[in-house]
Design a protein around this motif. Structure first.
Motif, PDB file in Angstrom:
ATOM      1  N   ASP B 201     -71.300  -4.389  -1.196  1.00 27.83           N
ATOM      2  CA  ASP B 201     -71.821  -3.038  -1.188  1.00 27.83           C
ATOM      3  C   ASP B 201     -72.102  -2.540  -2.589  1.00 27.83           C
ATOM      4  OD1 ASP B 201     -72.214  -2.412   1.367  1.00 27.83           O
ATOM      5  OD2 ASP B 201     -70.289  -1.403   1.697  1.00 27.83           O
ATOM      6  N   ALA B 202     -71.252  -2.954  -3.533  1.00 35.20           N
ATOM      7  CA  ALA B 202     -71.428  -2.475  -4.905  1.00 35.20           C
ATOM      8  C   ALA B 202     -72.792  -2.897  -5.432  1.00 35.20           C
ATOM      9  CB  ALA B 202     -70.330  -3.022  -5.794  1.00 35.20           C
ATOM     10  N   PHE B 203     -73.142  -4.175  -5.229  1.00 39.34           N
ATOM     11  CA  PHE B 203     -74.441  -4.665  -5.674  1.00 39.34           C
ATOM     12  C   PHE B 203     -75.561  -3.890  -5.012  1.00 39.34           C
ATOM     13  CE2 PHE B 203     -73.813  -9.261  -7.339  1.00 39.34           C
ATOM     14  CZ  PHE B 203     -73.031  -8.745  -8.359  1.00 39.34           C
ATOM     15  N   LEU B 204     -75.417  -3.723  -3.689  1.00 41.49           N
ATOM     16  CA  LEU B 204     -76.492  -3.089  -2.935  1.00 41.49           C
ATOM     17  C   LEU B 204     -76.717  -1.662  -3.425  1.00 41.49           C
ATOM     18  CD1 LEU B 204     -78.435  -3.608  -0.543  1.00 41.49           C
ATOM     19  CD2 LEU B 204     -76.814  -2.320   0.846  1.00 41.49           C
ATOM     20  N   PHE B 205     -75.630  -0.920  -3.582  1.00 39.26           N
ATOM     21  CA  PHE B 205     -75.803   0.481  -3.998  1.00 39.26           C
ATOM     22  C   PHE B 205     -76.291   0.574  -5.436  1.00 39.26           C
ATOM     23  CE2 PHE B 205     -73.108   1.544  -0.295  1.00 39.26           C
ATOM     24  CZ  PHE B 205     -73.976   2.441   0.279  1.00 39.26           C
ATOM     25  N   ALA B 206     -75.781  -0.314  -6.293  1.00 43.18           N
ATOM     26  CA  ALA B 206     -76.270  -0.317  -7.674  1.00 43.18           C
ATOM     27  C   ALA B 206     -77.758  -0.633  -7.671  1.00 43.18           C
ATOM     28  CB  ALA B 206     -75.496  -1.333  -8.505  1.00 43.18           C
ATOM     29  N   GLY B 207     -78.147  -1.605  -6.847  1.00 43.04           N
ATOM     30  CA  GLY B 207     -79.560  -1.975  -6.771  1.00 43.04           C
ATOM     31  C   GLY B 207     -80.406  -0.829  -6.272  1.00 43.04           C
ATOM     32  N   LEU B 208     -79.915  -0.181  -5.200  1.00 43.16           N
ATOM     33  CA  LEU B 208     -80.644   0.960  -4.641  1.00 43.16           C
ATOM     34  C   LEU B 208     -80.836   2.037  -5.697  1.00 43.16           C
ATOM     35  CD1 LEU B 208     -81.725   2.802  -2.387  1.00 43.16           C
ATOM     36  CD2 LEU B 208     -79.372   3.282  -1.740  1.00 43.16           C
ATOM     37  N   ALA B 209     -79.759   2.330  -6.423  1.00 37.83           N
ATOM     38  CA  ALA B 209     -79.832   3.383  -7.435  1.00 37.83           C
ATOM     39  C   ALA B 209     -80.850   3.018  -8.504  1.00 37.83           C
ATOM     40  CB  ALA B 209     -78.463   3.597  -8.072  1.00 37.83           C
ATOM     41  N   MET B 210     -80.877   1.716  -8.895  1.00 36.59           N
ATOM     42  CA  MET B 210     -81.787   1.327  -9.963  1.00 36.59           C
ATOM     43  C   MET B 210     -83.225   1.321  -9.482  1.00 36.59           C
ATOM     44  SD  MET B 210     -79.404  -1.438 -11.837  1.00 36.59           S
ATOM     45  CE  MET B 210     -80.193  -1.588 -13.409  1.00 36.59           C
ATOM     46  N   ILE B 211     -83.449   0.922  -8.240  1.00 36.94           N
ATOM     47  CA  ILE B 211     -84.819   0.966  -7.709  1.00 36.94           C
ATOM     48  C   ILE B 211     -85.292   2.416  -7.672  1.00 36.94           C
ATOM     49  CG2 ILE B 211     -86.207   0.634  -5.636  1.00 36.94           C
ATOM     50  CD1 ILE B 211     -84.670  -1.891  -5.086  1.00 36.94           C
ATOM     51  N   LEU B 212     -84.406   3.287  -7.203  1.00 40.23           N
ATOM     52  CA  LEU B 212     -84.761   4.706  -7.129  1.00 40.23           C
ATOM     53  C   LEU B 212     -85.083   5.255  -8.523  1.00 40.23           C
ATOM     54  CD1 LEU B 212     -85.008   7.092  -5.254  1.00 40.23           C
ATOM     55  CD2 LEU B 212     -82.580   7.547  -5.558  1.00 40.23           C
ATOM     56  N   ALA B 213     -84.258   4.862  -9.511  1.00 41.87           N
ATOM     57  CA  ALA B 213     -84.498   5.348 -10.874  1.00 41.87           C
ATOM     58  C   ALA B 213     -85.826   4.823 -11.401  1.00 41.87           C
ATOM     59  CB  ALA B 213     -83.349   4.922 -11.784  1.00 41.87           C
ATOM     60  N   GLY B 214     -86.099   3.529 -11.133  1.00 44.89           N
ATOM     61  CA  GLY B 214     -87.346   2.938 -11.605  1.00 44.89           C
ATOM     62  C   GLY B 214     -88.550   3.661 -11.041  1.00 44.89           C
ATOM     63  N   LEU B 215     -88.477   3.986  -9.743  1.00 44.76           N
ATOM     64  CA  LEU B 215     -89.599   4.705  -9.139  1.00 44.76           C
ATOM     65  C   LEU B 215     -89.674   6.136  -9.651  1.00 44.76           C
ATOM     66  CD1 LEU B 215     -89.334   3.326  -5.505  1.00 44.76           C
ATOM     67  CD2 LEU B 215     -91.196   2.940  -7.125  1.00 44.76           C
ATOM     68  N   ALA B 216     -88.489   6.729  -9.912  1.00 50.02           N
ATOM     69  CA  ALA B 216     -88.475   8.112 -10.397  1.00 50.02           C
ATOM     70  C   ALA B 216     -89.157   8.232 -11.754  1.00 50.02           C
ATOM     71  CB  ALA B 216     -87.044   8.632 -10.474  1.00 50.02           C
ATOM     72  N   PHE B 217     -89.123   7.149 -12.555  1.00 50.09           N
ATOM     73  CA  PHE B 217     -89.867   7.167 -13.813  1.00 50.09           C
ATOM     74  C   PHE B 217     -91.344   7.392 -13.543  1.00 50.09           C
ATOM     75  CE2 PHE B 217     -86.275   5.080 -15.970  1.00 50.09           C
ATOM     76  CZ  PHE B 217     -86.308   5.761 -17.163  1.00 50.09           C
ATOM     77  N   LYS B 218     -91.859   6.684 -12.540  1.00 52.44           N
ATOM     78  CA  LYS B 218     -93.289   6.784 -12.251  1.00 52.44           C
ATOM     79  C   LYS B 218     -93.629   8.124 -11.597  1.00 52.44           C
ATOM     80  CE  LYS B 218     -94.287   3.072 -14.044  1.00 52.44           C
ATOM     81  NZ  LYS B 218     -94.980   3.133 -15.325  1.00 52.44           N
ATOM     82  N   VAL B 219     -92.690   8.625 -10.792  1.00 46.77           N
ATOM     83  CA  VAL B 219     -92.905   9.927 -10.155  1.00 46.77           C
ATOM     84  C   VAL B 219     -92.813  11.035 -11.209  1.00 46.77           C
ATOM     85  CG1 VAL B 219     -91.925  11.520  -8.441  1.00 46.77           C
ATOM     86  CG2 VAL B 219     -92.019   9.100  -7.958  1.00 46.77           C
ATOM     87  N   SER B 220     -92.211  10.706 -12.339  1.00 43.61           N
ATOM     88  CA  SER B 220     -91.853  11.645 -13.406  1.00 43.61           C
ATOM     89  C   SER B 220     -91.001  12.786 -12.866  1.00 43.61           C
ATOM     90  CB  SER B 220     -93.061  12.151 -14.197  1.00 43.61           C
ATOM     91  OG  SER B 220     -93.874  12.962 -13.443  1.00 43.61           O
TER      92      SER B 220
END
Lengths: 480, 486
Positions: B201-220
């Motif tokens: 779960d730790a990997f999955l949630f860390a991954g989810l958070a990082m994907i969300l952050a990566g997309l949030a950069f583009k969403v600004s």
């Protein structure tokens, strides 16, 4: 159909005025012509509306956003007829005044005025919550620019204060509109039921209290009414403020019976405070606009007292007084404008002695003043009396407040009349300052004539505003 | 023989049309100089228009989502509707870019614009982590160059570098997140990730958070927005218009898709995360905008706050939320392109960056642009007679429905604050006169720029039209949202 026509005519007029490359006077003339046509259209409406049957008439309903239950629903209730009637008459006078004095940039100015007219009328005939919100907000768009561009010295501060106050109220209302509409599954005022959520009611109440304005949300009033072009101030105090009353009558009371009842004590106290405090401020005010502006606040307090009397007398009185105050305050503001143009100032100390050699001005100011102070026999007296009698049911103290308001009105109006007309000629009053011209008379006189007509027959409005002349029942049934 | 997956050419047609347009635009560099710009711009415009046209066909033809290219892409109405918005936006941006003063690089500019469009059109259909990253890098790389294309302007170069560094960081975060999710589930495809039982779960949630952050950069979205004001200010204005409308559209649609299809089980976590990002964006964007004098910076902060509104719809995690998001994107894209187009017009007239002061009296000198800018500002503030009000209404309803009433209140407060700067723009264009300030030339004819006028008129028509014609757009948005497994 007539309701839609009444909204569309000024919109089309506004576009025509804005786009057609006409000379200055013709542009303003076209706008005035459209405003007069609007009055004609309203007369047709009033003639077609069957006051004996009452209820919702002459309306249209079209799906707008089906999935949320939002529709374009317009139509007339008894009081919508009278409120929109006051609107079209006041606007005709205001646009005529702008034509008379030749406002700068007439295409933009008159297009915005006609657009504002459409917004106010749309508010008074909207039978859908979202349409009401949209029209209520749409009024701000032209007002912001009208005050900000054509206003007095401090116009930019005035317009910003006005919009910030009103929008703060409106946005709370938007939250309430969303909450109410989503919970009910429809935004239609005819179909939705009632809600007992105090918070949702408060969102509406605050928006209306700002618009009216009621104490203590009147912070925008002095600056805006002083800095706005005089005919815009007339429209603001005469009819834009009455959208709050329509909101209370159409949404506040029928949709939120319990919260309205629970909070009626608070609202009655605030309305009383507005009446008394506004009257005192009007009495203390050093200039003409201040007197008319604060008296408008006092009158809105009075009308709100009538609405929250919750009985037939008070509600009938509130509608009658709304119409009466609309006409008289528009007339007073236009007269203020005429005096200001002659003397270059509205400061009471610099005025005086204008009665000598200016008989028409003196007569008109005196007649308007008498109606404004609700001399017995006038339409405004009838309205105030109904409210006084109606609010007695909520506590005798409120009737005393209304009586006090009447006395105070006499004090500040008489003070203004004598400051303009009597005593020695003030420093700003020169011999060259003319009597009222025919054009000016032609704008103010119709307002006063309508008021005199209503004085003779106040029951025309007060007995036909609600179905079967039973306001309380009509509201309890949600106007169905 | 290797088994090749069958290819659904129609679904790829929008991407291919844009790539073809880009190819023609690039080849126009070989033509004589006088016809270079015309050919390149026409090719790019045609690419965007054809892409939008094909996307409409795909939208009509795809009632049920279909898997493409062995599950690496998807053909559904969500992607198609986003592609329509992207195509129309891109075409309008080509019109805005036509009059831009640029001595060289016309072919490259329009080729890169079309290629970036192709990348976005590809990106919104991504269905696994590889194509997600591929699409993101594809359009990002084009944008890095586009931002810096005016090499004679220092600010353009600076903006390009800044975007490259921050954007590269964002992409790396997204890639690392994808690796973690893959590590936790052993799957790349969104649907398989949702179905898999994570080993950690730790990997999955860390991954989810990082994907969300990566997309949030583009969403600004704040707090991943730091690059936005500088880049929006420095980039050529047409590119800014494209980024504020198209990049946001693509990134928001993909954010919604990834979260809903790949992480439905974790929705109680990410709804809160997205709601918080939305709230921070609303607060930061609106407060930041209050302090701006430069109009492009002001609009940049405003775009951050709009990202907040649209993420509010994502955080509702419901079909209604998806519908609200897709509706919101329509007037938002129009207002955004339109507002930057008007800024571009003023910029070309004055030949310097547009500050609030240099808008003084603009509304009286150029009445049509004035009314248009007025409308766009009111629309962004959510006034009636523009689609902006329905965008806000639907987003608020979706959030209220999802029980996030606190977010609605933040949204309302943010709208109230936003009035201050939107109305301030209106104040400058109508209530101050250029002569009084002696900053801007008053009177005279503006440079003729018909394409830009057409773009502004189109944006105006969409902004106002989406107020009166709500139901058809909402129906399309509803269909698009229904292609996700809520």
């Amino acid at each position: 159909m007539l309701a839609t026509a009444l909204i569309l005519l000024p919109v089309v007029g506004a576009l025509a005025v804005a786009i057609l490359p006409l000379p200055r006077e013709t542009t303003a003339g076209l706008a005035f012509f459209v405003a007069l046509m609007e009055v004609g259209l309203w007369i047709v409406t009033a003639a077609r509306y069957d006051f004996d049957t009452g209820g919702l008439q002459l309306g249209t309903s079209r799906e707008w956003v089906e999935s949320l239950g939002i529709s374009y629903s317009v139509g007339f209730l008894g009081f919508s007829v009278w409120l929109s009637g006051a609107t079209v008459i006041v606007f005709a006078a205001a646009i005529g005044y702008a034509l008379w004095i030749g406002r700068d940039r007439p295409r933009a100015y008159h297009a915005l005025m006609l657009f504002l007219l459409a917004g106010v009328v749309a508010t008074f005939v909207s039978q859908d919550l979202l349409l009401f919100y949209v029209s209520f907000e749409a009024m701000l768009i032209p007002l912001y620019v009208l005050v900000g561009v054509w206003g007095g010295e401090r116009r930019q501060a005035a317009t910003l204060t006005f919009v910030v106050y009103t929008m703060a109220g409106s946005l709370l209302m938007l939250a309430s509109v969303v909450a109410f509409g989503v919970t009910q599954g429809t935004f239609s005022l005819a179909e939705s039921g009632t809600s007992d959520n105090v918070w949702i009611f408060l969102g509406f109440a605050v928006a209306f209290a700002v618009k009216a304005p009621l104490f203590p949300l009147h912070g925008w009033l002095p600056l805006t009414y002083r800095e706005a072009p005089v005919e815009v101030a007339a429209v603001l105090s005469a009819v834009v403020s009455k959208t709050a009353i329509y909101g209370f009558l159409r949404i506040g009371l029928p949709k939120f019976p319990e919260p309205a009842d629970d909070l009626s004590g608070l609202i009655l106290v605030l309305a009383s405070a507005s009446l008394v405090y506004g009257s005192f401020l009007a009495f203390r005010s050093a200039d003409l606009r201040g007197v008319v502006a604060y008296s408008s606040m006092a009158q809105m307090g009075l009308i709100t007292l009538g609405v929250f009397a919750f009985d037939d007398l008070g509600l009938d009185g509130a509608v009658l007084q709304s119409v009466g105050h609309a006409l008289i305050s528009a007339g007073m503001f236009l007269l203020v404008g005429m005096v200001e143009r002659r003397c270059g100032t509205g400061v009471l100390d610099a005025l005086g002695g204008m009665a000598r050699g200016r008989p028409v001005l003196a007569t008109i100011v005196l007649v308007a003043g008498m109606i404004a102070l609700a001399v017995p026999g006038s339409a405004t007296f009838a309205g105030e009396f109904l409210i006084m009698a109606g609010v007695y049911a909520q506590g005798w103290g409120y009737s005393v407040v209304v009586a006090l308001g009447v006395v105070l009105a006499a004090m500040y109006i008489l003070r203004v009349i004598s400051a303009i007309l009597h005593v020695k000629p003030g420093s700003a009053v020169h011999d060259e300052a003319l009597d009222l011209r025919v054009g000016e008379l032609a704008l103010v006189l119709p307002l006063l004539l309508v008021l005199l007509g209503l004085s003779a027959w106040p029951a025309l409005v007060s007995e036909s505003s609600f179905t079967g002349d039973h306001a309380e029942q009509a509201i309890a049934r949600g106007y169905r | 023989m290797i088994d090749t997956p069958s290819v659904d050419w129609l679904a790829l047609a929008p991407t291919l049309a844009l790539l073809a347009g880009a190819g023609v635009a690039l080849l126009s560099a070989l033509l004589p100089e006088w016809m270079r710009k015309a050919v390149a711009a026409t090719a790019a415009f045609a690419g965007f228009a054809v892409a939008a046209g094909y996307a409409v066909v795909v939208f009509d033809d795809t009632p049920v989502p279909q898997s493409l290219l062995d599950g690496s892409m998807t053909r559904d109405q969500l992607a198609a509707m986003a592609q329509v918005i992207l195509g129309v936006t891109g075409a309008a941006v080509v019109l805005v870019a036509w009059g831009e003063r640029r001595r060289t690089n016309h072919a490259e500019y329009f080729a890169l614009l079309a290629t970036a469009g192709a990348g976005m059109v590809f990106f919104v259909g991504a269905e696994n982590l590889m194509t997600l990253f591929l699409g993101l890098e594809w359009f990002s790389l084009c944008l890095y160059i586009l931002v810096a294309i005016d090499t004679e302007r220092e600010t353009s170069l600076e903006a390009g570098l800044k975007y490259l560094v921050v954007g590269g960081f964002g992409s790396a975060v997204l890639l690392f997140g994808s690796a973690l999710v893959y590590g936790a589930t052993g799957e790349l495809s969104f649907a398989d990730i949702a179905a898999a039982t994570p080993t950690s779960d730790a990997f999955l949630f860390a991954g989810l958070a990082m994907i969300l952050a990566g997309l949030a950069f583009k969403v600004s979205a704040a707090p991943f927005h730091m690059w936005t004001p500088d880049v929006y200010q420095g980039a050529p204005t047409s590119v800014t218009a494209f980024m504020s409308a198209a990049t946001k559209t693509a990134a928001l649609v993909v954010t919604l898709r990834v979260l809903v299809t790949a992480f439905p089980e974790q929705s109680d976590v990410w709804t809160i995360a997205v709601a918080v990002i939305a709230a921070v964006s609303l607060a930061w964007g609106n407060l930041g905008a209050l302090a701006q004098r430069d109009v492009k910076r002001l609009l940049a902060y405003s775009s951050i706050s709009h990202a907040g509104f649209m993420l509010m719809a994502v955080s509702a995690s419901s079909e209604r939320g998806g519908e609200a998001l897709l509706y919101y994107l329509v007037p938002y894209s129009a207002m955004s392109v339109g507002a930057f187009a008007v800024v571009a017009a003023r910029e070309r007239e004055l030949e310097r960056p547009v500050t609030l002061e240099s808008l003084a009296g603009f509304g009286w000198e150029r009445p049509y642009y004035g009314i248009a800018l007025w409308t766009f500002m009111l629309g962004m503030a959510g006034f009636p007679l523009t689609g902006g009000i329905f965008g806000k209404l639907f987003v608020f309803s979706a959030a209220y429905d999802a029980g996030e009433w606190w977010l609605v209140l933040i949204g309302v407060a943010a709208t109230a604050v936003s009035l201050a700067y939107y109305l301030n723009v209106v104040r400058w264009i109508y209530m101050r006169s250029g002569a009084e300030l002696r900053l801007a030339p008053a009177g005279g004819s503006p440079p003729r720029d018909t394409p830009l006028g057409i773009a502004v008129a189109a944006a105006f028509a969409v902004t106002v039209g989406s107020f009166f014609v709500v139901q058809p757009i909402l129906d399309a948005a509803g269909d698009a949202a229904a292609s996700l497994p809520f």
